[in-house]
Design a protein around this motif. Structure first.
Motif, PDB file in Angstrom:
ATOM      1  N   LEU A 293       4.564  -4.558  -6.164  1.00 49.81           N
ATOM      2  CA  LEU A 293       5.631  -3.751  -5.586  1.00 49.81           C
ATOM      3  C   LEU A 293       5.113  -2.357  -5.231  1.00 49.81           C
ATOM      4  CD1 LEU A 293       9.322  -3.798  -6.624  1.00 49.81           C
ATOM      5  CD2 LEU A 293       8.243  -1.639  -6.056  1.00 49.81           C
ATOM      6  N   LEU A 294       4.272  -1.782  -6.096  1.00 45.65           N
ATOM      7  CA  LEU A 294       3.682  -0.478  -5.793  1.00 45.65           C
ATOM      8  C   LEU A 294       2.742  -0.584  -4.598  1.00 45.65           C
ATOM      9  CD1 LEU A 294       3.615   2.458  -6.750  1.00 45.65           C
ATOM     10  CD2 LEU A 294       1.691   1.871  -8.220  1.00 45.65           C
ATOM     11  N   GLU A 295       2.072  -1.725  -4.446  1.00 47.54           N
ATOM     12  CA  GLU A 295       1.213  -1.931  -3.280  1.00 47.54           C
ATOM     13  C   GLU A 295       2.032  -1.885  -1.990  1.00 47.54           C
ATOM     14  OE1 GLU A 295      -2.073  -4.758  -5.602  1.00 47.54           O
ATOM     15  OE2 GLU A 295      -0.691  -5.627  -4.140  1.00 47.54           O
ATOM     16  N   LEU A 296       3.210  -2.509  -2.010  1.00 44.50           N
ATOM     17  CA  LEU A 296       4.099  -2.432  -0.843  1.00 44.50           C
ATOM     18  C   LEU A 296       4.537  -0.998  -0.594  1.00 44.50           C
ATOM     19  CD1 LEU A 296       6.539  -5.481  -1.147  1.00 44.50           C
ATOM     20  CD2 LEU A 296       4.770  -5.125   0.578  1.00 44.50           C
ATOM     21  N   ALA A 297       4.969  -0.322  -1.667  1.00 42.63           N
ATOM     22  CA  ALA A 297       5.460   1.054  -1.540  1.00 42.63           C
ATOM     23  C   ALA A 297       4.376   2.000  -1.045  1.00 42.63           C
ATOM     24  CB  ALA A 297       6.011   1.539  -2.882  1.00 42.63           C
ATOM     25  N   SER A 298       3.121   1.664  -1.291  1.00 45.01           N
ATOM     26  CA  SER A 298       2.031   2.547  -0.881  1.00 45.01           C
ATOM     27  C   SER A 298       1.841   2.570   0.632  1.00 45.01           C
ATOM     28  CB  SER A 298       0.719   2.127  -1.559  1.00 45.01           C
ATOM     29  OG  SER A 298       0.240   0.899  -1.030  1.00 45.01           O
ATOM     30  N   HIS A 299       2.498   1.658   1.360  1.00 46.60           N
ATOM     31  CA  HIS A 299       2.402   1.618   2.816  1.00 46.60           C
ATOM     32  C   HIS A 299       3.659   2.161   3.489  1.00 46.60           C
ATOM     33  CE1 HIS A 299      -0.824  -1.276   1.803  1.00 46.60           C
ATOM     34  NE2 HIS A 299      -1.345  -0.913   2.954  1.00 46.60           N
ATOM     35  N   LEU A 300       4.562   2.747   2.708  1.00 41.10           N
ATOM     36  CA  LEU A 300       5.827   3.249   3.253  1.00 41.10           C
ATOM     37  C   LEU A 300       5.876   4.769   3.145  1.00 41.10           C
ATOM     38  CD1 LEU A 300       8.112   0.501   1.675  1.00 41.10           C
ATOM     39  CD2 LEU A 300       7.351   0.639   4.064  1.00 41.10           C
ATOM     40  N   ASP A 301       6.935   5.352   3.659  1.00 44.03           N
ATOM     41  CA  ASP A 301       7.059   6.812   3.710  1.00 44.03           C
ATOM     42  C   ASP A 301       7.140   7.389   2.296  1.00 44.03           C
ATOM     43  OD1 ASP A 301       7.644   9.447   4.200  1.00 44.03           O
ATOM     44  OD2 ASP A 301       9.392   9.066   5.457  1.00 44.03           O
ATOM     45  N   PRO A 302       6.209   8.304   1.910  1.00 46.43           N
ATOM     46  CA  PRO A 302       6.261   8.874   0.558  1.00 46.43           C
ATOM     47  C   PRO A 302       7.485   9.756   0.333  1.00 46.43           C
ATOM     48  CG  PRO A 302       4.626  10.027   1.888  1.00 46.43           C
ATOM     49  CD  PRO A 302       5.081   8.845   2.701  1.00 46.43           C
ATOM     50  N   ASN A 303       8.115  10.203   1.406  1.00 47.15           N
ATOM     51  CA  ASN A 303       9.281  11.077   1.274  1.00 47.15           C
ATOM     52  C   ASN A 303      10.557  10.323   0.934  1.00 47.15           C
ATOM     53  OD1 ASN A 303       7.888  13.530   1.964  1.00 47.15           O
ATOM     54  ND2 ASN A 303       7.810  12.769   4.059  1.00 47.15           N
ATOM     55  N   ASN A 308      16.382  -1.197  -0.833  1.00 50.43           N
ATOM     56  CA  ASN A 308      16.665  -2.550  -0.360  1.00 50.43           C
ATOM     57  C   ASN A 308      15.526  -3.145   0.453  1.00 50.43           C
ATOM     58  OD1 ASN A 308      19.310  -3.051  -1.418  1.00 50.43           O
ATOM     59  ND2 ASN A 308      20.076  -1.519  -0.017  1.00 50.43           N
ATOM     60  N   ILE A 309      14.581  -2.311   0.859  1.00 49.22           N
ATOM     61  CA  ILE A 309      13.388  -2.850   1.523  1.00 49.22           C
ATOM     62  C   ILE A 309      12.701  -3.872   0.632  1.00 49.22           C
ATOM     63  CG2 ILE A 309      11.029  -2.229   2.217  1.00 49.22           C
ATOM     64  CD1 ILE A 309      12.127   0.344   3.355  1.00 49.22           C
ATOM     65  N   PHE A 310      12.766  -3.655  -0.680  1.00 48.85           N
ATOM     66  CA  PHE A 310      11.995  -4.479  -1.616  1.00 48.85           C
ATOM     67  C   PHE A 310      12.704  -5.775  -2.006  1.00 48.85           C
ATOM     68  CE2 PHE A 310      10.780  -0.037  -2.158  1.00 48.85           C
ATOM     69  CZ  PHE A 310       9.429  -0.131  -1.873  1.00 48.85           C
ATOM     70  N   ILE A 311      13.886  -6.043  -1.400  1.00 48.72           N
ATOM     71  CA  ILE A 311      14.555  -7.326  -1.662  1.00 48.72           C
ATOM     72  C   ILE A 311      14.660  -8.147  -0.390  1.00 48.72           C
ATOM     73  CG2 ILE A 311      15.845  -6.376  -3.605  1.00 48.72           C
ATOM     74  CD1 ILE A 311      18.338  -6.363  -1.801  1.00 48.72           C
ATOM     75  N   THR A 312      13.925  -7.777   0.648  1.00 51.89           N
ATOM     76  CA  THR A 312      13.887  -8.558   1.873  1.00 51.89           C
ATOM     77  C   THR A 312      12.980  -9.774   1.669  1.00 51.89           C
ATOM     78  OG1 THR A 312      12.022  -7.252   2.685  1.00 51.89           O
ATOM     79  CG2 THR A 312      14.241  -6.503   3.290  1.00 51.89           C
ATOM     80  N   PRO A 313      13.097 -10.793   2.541  1.00 51.53           N
ATOM     81  CA  PRO A 313      12.223 -11.968   2.385  1.00 51.53           C
ATOM     82  C   PRO A 313      10.744 -11.614   2.417  1.00 51.53           C
ATOM     83  CG  PRO A 313      14.026 -12.475   3.886  1.00 51.53           C
ATOM     84  CD  PRO A 313      14.118 -11.006   3.599  1.00 51.53           C
ATOM     85  N   VAL A 373      13.733   5.294  -3.003  1.00 52.73           N
ATOM     86  CA  VAL A 373      12.556   5.399  -3.869  1.00 52.73           C
ATOM     87  C   VAL A 373      11.512   6.278  -3.183  1.00 52.73           C
ATOM     88  CG1 VAL A 373      11.582   3.259  -2.925  1.00 52.73           C
ATOM     89  CG2 VAL A 373      10.785   4.105  -5.128  1.00 52.73           C
ATOM     90  N   ARG A 374      10.856   7.131  -3.988  1.00 49.58           N
ATOM     91  CA  ARG A 374       9.790   7.999  -3.485  1.00 49.58           C
ATOM     92  C   ARG A 374       8.528   7.766  -4.314  1.00 49.58           C
ATOM     93  NH1 ARG A 374      14.326  11.376  -3.801  1.00 49.58           N
ATOM     94  NH2 ARG A 374      15.137  12.072  -1.779  1.00 49.58           N
ATOM     95  N   VAL A 375       7.387   7.847  -3.651  1.00 52.83           N
ATOM     96  CA  VAL A 375       6.086   7.695  -4.314  1.00 52.83           C
ATOM     97  C   VAL A 375       5.185   8.825  -3.831  1.00 52.83           C
ATOM     98  CG1 VAL A 375       4.182   6.128  -4.832  1.00 52.83           C
ATOM     99  CG2 VAL A 375       6.408   5.191  -4.167  1.00 52.83           C
ATOM    100  N   HIS A 376       4.517   9.504  -4.772  1.00 50.45           N
ATOM    101  CA  HIS A 376       3.615  10.589  -4.381  1.00 50.45           C
ATOM    102  C   HIS A 376       2.520  10.038  -3.476  1.00 50.45           C
ATOM    103  CE1 HIS A 376       0.707  13.874  -4.662  1.00 50.45           C
ATOM    104  NE2 HIS A 376       1.712  14.639  -5.099  1.00 50.45           N
ATOM    105  N   ALA A 377       2.171  10.812  -2.446  1.00 50.55           N
ATOM    106  CA  ALA A 377       1.205  10.353  -1.446  1.00 50.55           C
ATOM    107  C   ALA A 377      -0.156  10.014  -2.063  1.00 50.55           C
ATOM    108  CB  ALA A 377       1.039  11.409  -0.362  1.00 50.55           C
ATOM    109  N   LEU A 378      -0.582  10.737  -3.096  1.00 51.84           N
ATOM    110  CA  LEU A 378      -1.869  10.428  -3.718  1.00 51.84           C
ATOM    111  C   LEU A 378      -1.805   9.149  -4.539  1.00 51.84           C
ATOM    112  CD1 LEU A 378      -3.363  13.855  -4.838  1.00 51.84           C
ATOM    113  CD2 LEU A 378      -4.035  12.404  -2.921  1.00 51.84           C
TER     114      LEU A 378
END
Length: 583
Positions: A293-303, A308-313, A373-378
């Motif tokens: 899941l963090l791997e997916l989030a690492s390709h999305l906007d950090p801001n 709900n992106i993470f419950i799509t097919p 959800v937000r993830v720091h860019a680093l």
């Protein structure tokens, strides 16, 4: 036997009750880093003991690895000791229960003059001593890894004592009675720039564009410290370092000092700072989902992106594969399965639980209602670099597809406006045919595959009412964007955007050119040779008078400043002009 933890300061007498000189310190407090920045969290620690404040006996400093929690606790502990505010200071590295027990036991045996070989019993006597002593004490539990390690080992709540815990964890178990959470965040831009300038004070030639470097590194204290050491070691300016940092062919490990050259006593590089946290989150229930899941989030906007992106097919399929689901048919059988709905092994509830696992380890931040959800860019960059090569393309494509699947369609509505409505602005109610999330399956996989309410689409059509506010000064063909006011996304995703397209209706008396208004008036009521006053009815039906200059003639154009259409640009609050042509 149990080994020594930290350092003791004070005389020790072997055999019989020990002699203790006060103040007494146990454990080694980490040195305060070069150019330490006092911050809001430091003020929160100070406020707990400020005159007139309500006594706070336990504070839990939590946040992402690398934000400086240990440094804040060390600064506070050293100052309390130097100011004579405590008689006993115990600094404990709390990465394991065994380490906590050993630290407590050593202090307990020394203060009690005993030599218990059982660390549990010695630790219990130490906690009992804290509960009953009149001495002022401070216990710091640094880098708590597992909340359960403190079960039965929390220092007592007494008027004489203070406890400070630093941890990456945000578990509810840390927030018991009397425990105050203190969230430690990244530097502010001003703090980051001040810190970098201080670190580079001896090399002013390298300190150009420190604000740009601070922004590139996301104002993370650990990254700023290590990057400044790296560029000083190599004689790079901040601008030159930024060019290397922007080169995605370089890994983070190549942009930070070697492990043996880390500054300020750092134990890990930025690239490795979150490895343990990721492993801990990935081991939580549902096991194996936090990392993909963090791997997916690492390709999305950090801001920030909708959860709900993470419950799509696309997302659930990637989580399925990342966890290592049972093997599925290949070849011809696989093509048959792809032609129909396939119930995923991972469900929406699993994905949401995995997000909360990441939040508990401070790897992501969720809004209060968990909608974003937000993830720091680093953290994102470090995560992307650790994705196995055979899954990197799948992670990027899955994130892109999930983003598309989660968002609703945009919509365009044409609005016919009179010139009066354009000049003065208008609020208008509209009713639009749109979609809502199916209330039966709530738009979630795998439930919607069997849903009779929506037929598996996750959506139902309905009429929706809203009020549109048109600002003064809009122009023909202009579109006004109303964010997330159109079609709702599938799988409970965010709405698309609604665009209001402006169509300006012709006016019987005035013509608009840009922000100016033009009209033609009969000047026969005025002696054009000598001039005079000509009445004119404006757009708001209010009559005002226009001065006709002497020696005017048919075809003369008179300019009336500020009587045109309002400028829609926020930086220009004025209006266009009115031009009157005599006939």
């Amino acid at each position: 036997m149990y080994g020594a933890v930290g350092t003791f300061y004070g005389p020790v007498t072997v055999g019989g009750r020990n002699q203790v000189d006060w103040p007494y310190q146990s454990g080694s407090i980490p040195p305060v880093s070069d150019h330490f920045q006092p911050r809001d969290a430091a003020a929160a620690l100070d406020a707990a003991t400020a005159p007139g404040s309500t006594a706070v006996v336990c504070q839990v400093l939590s946040g992402l690895g690398g934000v400086g929690k240990t440094q804040l606790a060390a600064h506070f502990a050293r100052r309390e000791l130097a100011d004579g505010a405590v008689d006993l200071l115990v600094w404990t590295t709390a990465t394991s229960r065994a380490g906590i027990l050993s630290s407590y036991a050593l202090v307990g045996n020394h203060l009690g003059g005993t030599d218990h070989q059982d660390p549990q019993r010695a630790a219990e006597e130490f906690l009992a001593w804290l509960a009953n002593t009149g001495r002022r004490w401070l216990v710091v539990l640094d880098d708590l890894t597992e909340p359960g390690d403190l079960t039965g080992l929390w220092p007592p709540s007494t008027p004489n004592g203070r406890t400070v815990v630093t941890t990456r964890r945000r578990d509810a178990a840390l927030l018991g009675s009397g425990r105050i959470p203190v969230e430690v965040g990244i530097f502010t831009p001003a703090e980051a720039e001040k810190y970098l300038r201080g670190k580079l004070a001896g090399r002013a030639d390298l300190a150009e564009d420190v604000s740009g470097l601070a922004a590139d590194l996301g104002y993370l204290p650990l990254a700023l410290a290590q990057a400044s050491a790296y560029l000083m070691d190599r004689g790079l300016t901040c601008g030159e370092y930024r060019k290397r940092f922007a080169d995605r062919r370089r890994r983070l490990a190549e942009l930070m000092p070697e492990p043996q050259a880390l500054p300020d006593g750092h134990r890990a590089t930025v690239a490795a700072a979150w490895s343990l946290s990721i492993e801990l989150a990935n081991a939580m229930t549902p096991a194996g989902l936090a990392r993909p899941l963090l791997e997916l989030a690492s390709h999305l906007d950090p801001n920030g992106v909708p959860t709900n992106i993470f419950i799509t097919p696309a997302a659930l399929r990637y989580l399925d594969e990342g966890r290592g689901s049972p093997s599925r048919p290949t070849g011809f059988l696989a093509s048959l399965r792809r032609s129909r709905h396939v119930r995923p092994q991972v469900g929406a509830a699993d994905a949401r639980d995995a997000l909360h696992c990441l939040q508990r380890l401070s790897l992501v931040s969720l809004t209060d209602n968990a909608s974003e959800v937000r993830v720091h860019a680093l953290v994102q960059r470090a995560t992307r670099e650790q994705i196995p090569p055979d899954r990197r393309t799948a992670a990027e494509q899955s994130a892109t597809t999930a983003l598309q699947q989660s968002r609703g369609a945009d919509a365009i509505l044409r609005f016919d406006l009179s010139l009066e409505e354009i000049v003065f602005g208008v609020e208008a109610p509209i009713t639009m045919d749109t979609t809502v999330t199916c209330s039966t399956c709530e738009g979630e996989l795998p439930a919607l595959l069997d849903c009779r309410g929506c037929g598996g689409s996750g959506l139902l059509r309905t009429l929706r009412k809203l009020t549109v506010k048109i600002p003064p000064g809009v122009a023909d063909g202009m579109r006004i964007r109303l964010a997330q006011q159109a079609e709702v996304g599938r799988y409970g995703g965010t709405r698309g955007d609604l665009y209001i397209e402006i169509h300006e209706l012709p006016h019987e008396r005035f013509t608009r050119i840009g922000d100016d208004l033009h009209c033609t008036l009969d000047g026969s009521s005025v002696d054009l040779a000598t001039g005079g006053i000509l009445p004119i009815v404006g757009l708001n039906d209010v009559t005002f008078r226009v001065l006709v200059p002497p020696r005017a003639h048919p075809g003369t154009r008179i300019r009336v400043p500020g009587q045109g259409v309002p400028h829609i640009r926020p930086t220009d609050p004025g209006r266009g002009d009115l031009y009157i042509t005599l006939r």
